[in-house]
Design an enzyme around this catalytic site. Structure first.
Site, PDB file in Angstrom:
ATOM      1  N   ARG A 105       0.834  -1.203   0.000  1.00  0.00           N
ATOM      2  CA  ARG A 105       0.000   0.000   0.000  1.00  0.00           C
ATOM      3  C   ARG A 105       0.869   1.253   0.000  1.00  0.00           C
ATOM      4  NH1 ARG A 105      -4.481   1.882   4.590  1.00  0.00           N
ATOM      5  NH2 ARG A 105      -4.833   3.953   3.699  1.00  0.00           N
ATOM      6  N   ASN A 161     -10.712  -4.104  -1.060  1.00  0.00           N
ATOM      7  CA  ASN A 161     -10.600  -3.081  -2.112  1.00  0.00           C
ATOM      8  C   ASN A 161      -9.698  -3.525  -3.262  1.00  0.00           C
ATOM      9  OD1 ASN A 161     -12.240  -0.920  -1.181  1.00  0.00           O
ATOM     10  ND2 ASN A 161     -10.717  -0.487   0.414  1.00  0.00           N
ATOM     11  N   CYS A 213     -19.079  -1.706   1.282  1.00  0.00           N
ATOM     12  CA  CYS A 213     -18.207  -0.582   1.638  1.00  0.00           C
ATOM     13  C   CYS A 213     -18.864   0.153   2.797  1.00  0.00           C
ATOM     14  CB  CYS A 213     -18.024   0.344   0.438  1.00  0.00           C
ATOM     15  SG  CYS A 213     -16.974   1.785   0.752  1.00  0.00           S
ATOM     16  N   HIS A 223     -16.482   3.893  -4.217  1.00  0.00           N
ATOM     17  CA  HIS A 223     -15.562   5.022  -4.045  1.00  0.00           C
ATOM     18  C   HIS A 223     -15.739   6.095  -5.123  1.00  0.00           C
ATOM     19  CE1 HIS A 223     -12.563   2.766  -1.201  1.00  0.00           C
ATOM     20  NE2 HIS A 223     -13.808   2.781  -0.773  1.00  0.00           N
ATOM     21  N   TYR A 275     -14.088  10.384  -1.464  1.00  0.00           N
ATOM     22  CA  TYR A 275     -13.183   9.946  -2.523  1.00  0.00           C
ATOM     23  C   TYR A 275     -13.289  10.834  -3.763  1.00  0.00           C
ATOM     24  CZ  TYR A 275     -12.071   5.725   0.071  1.00  0.00           C
ATOM     25  OH  TYR A 275     -11.618   4.855   1.028  1.00  0.00           O
TER      26      TYR A 275
END
Length: 435
Positions: free
Chosen positions: A104, A158, A178, A208, A258
């Site tokens: 990440r 995700n 989500c 998102h 987002y």
């Protein structure tokens, strides 16, 4: 646990739930919800599955203490064996992170070298995560199908939209989840001084990439109080979303946070270049959390966990699992599922995030009023990117990665797509079988 028919009460047989990625520091949030909401989702056995035995020992120990503290008599089992863990499960929750926080951290940093946003679920970083994740999730899903074909798969991994589409395209019984929508639901309920269950969102878009275009009270046909929410609480919402109040007023909706990556892309890139990545912050937080989890006197989720993210994840997961398994979950929930004509400007097999009627047969999207072209255009654009991203995840190849990057609205330039393709492959080679 199957829903009875003919108006009879639901069957409340305790379910067996398996959590793949059960060693996550998120898991105590989930455990707390399972314990508090045991009347909604009775659990007889909970299996935490994770390749890290060290994490399983820490998280599993705390999970058992939370259950005991709250008087839950369900059995908690830990295992690194996926096949054994999912056997006979009624539902399998996926909450894994391929490559961990280290991967990440890369997703959030190398795109910045090209002046593009570095984020784990959208843009180039989001594509990298999809390429790492989709093959692993599909392997797990095949194991579930071989071992227990009747189990529901609930995906919280995700990028949820792409992962859920991969699962559904492969014929799995899957629904994506989500926590963005439930967060707004809880927030609006507080603003309006009503119970969260009375707030019905007109939540429209892709995972998102969503907008709250209506806030109805009492059900889908109830009074729409979104104008009241915007008028009375627009400043607070704008501050939380880190967008100018004018954006909310001119759009007349509440965008997901987002959307800031799209509406203020260059500003976000400048900000990200001046501070440590979110992954670095979370990695340090996880070290602290795991130390806490090892304390044998700890029997509640620590306050620090709230800063980790995933607010209301447990409530959303319980509600969805209960409805899919025939329990007493809410009849309408925001989920990721097949479009099937709901948004007429998208293909039927696109995966959208909207309010749906949820039951033992799965999720059926509710009708959505005509979507403003301002939102529909971006939804269509990102859906096209997701098509190409999934193709790259399933079939591999540099050219497919390049095309997906070139198609993304946050990239869109040949020079950037070329450079980002090389960077993506270089940083993820160990996770890409074809590279």
């Amino acid at each position: 646990m199957l829903r009875s028919i003919g108006g009879e009460p639901p069957n409340t047989r305790p379910a067996k739930i398996a959590v793949v990625g059960g060693g996550s520091t998120y898991t105590p949030e989930l455990i707390d919800g399972f314990a508090r909401l045991r009347d909604t989702l009775p659990i007889g056995e909970l299996v935490l599955i994770d390749p890290s035995e060290e994490r399983l020992a820490l998280v599993g120990g705390l999970a058992r203490r939370i259950f005991a503290k709250q008087g839950h008599d369900g059995k908690i089992v830990t295992t690194s064996d996926v096949d054994a863990g999912v056997a006979d499960a009624d539902a399998v929750l996926l909450q894994l992170r391929v490559g961990g926080q280290a991967a990440r951290n890369q997703d959030e940093t190398w795109p910045l070298e090209c002046g593009c946003v570095g984020q784990e679920t959208t843009g180039a970083g989001g594509l990298a995560k999809a390429l790492r994740t989709v093959p692993v999730v599909l392997d797990i899903a095949e194991r579930v199908r071989r071992t227990n074909p009747d189990a529901w798969i609930i995906d919280f991994t995700n990028p949820v939209g792409i992962v859920t589409r991969a699962l559904l395209q492969a014929g799995h019984k899957a629904v994506g989840l989500c926590n963005v929508a439930i967060g707004f639901q809880r927030r609006f309920a507080k603003f309006l001084d009503v119970a969260p269950a009375d707030v019905h969102l007109r939540h429209v878009g892709l995972n998102h990439l969503t907008w709250e275009t209506g806030v109805h009270i009492g059900g889908p046909e109830g009074a729409d109080l979104l104008p009241k929410v915007l008028a009375e609480h627009g400043d607070e919402l704008a501050d939380d979303l880190r967008l100018p109040r004018e954006v909310l007023d001119r759009l007349g909706v509440v965008p997901s946070y987002y959307l800031r990556y799209f509406y203020a892309h260059d500003e976000v890139v400048r900000e990200l270049g001046t501070k440590p990545s979110r992954a670095a912050e979370v990695a340090e937080m996880e070290k602290q959390l795991l130390r806490m989890y090892g304390d044998p006197s700890l029997d509640t989720k620590p306050e620090l966990l709230a800063k980790r993210g995933g607010a209301f994840y447990s409530e959303a997961a319980v509600d969805l699992a209960a409805s899919l398994l025939g329990g007493t979950g809410s009849p309408y929930q925001v989920v990721n599922t097949l479009n099937r004509g709901t948004l007429p400007f998208l293909p039927d097999d696109a995966v959208i995030e909207v309010q749906a009627a949820v039951g033992t047969q799965g999720a059926t999207p509710l009708a959505v009023p005509e979507v403003d072209p301002l939102f529909a255009g971006l939804i269509s654009h990102v859906t096209a990117y997701e098509d190409l991203a999934l193709e790259a995840a399933l079939r591999g190849g540099r050219d497919r990665v390049f095309k997906a990057l070139l198609s993304h609205p946050l990239i869109g330039q040949f020079e950037y797509a070329e450079a980002l393709t090389d960077k993506l492959i270089a940083h993820n080679r160990e996770h890409l079988a074809w590279a």
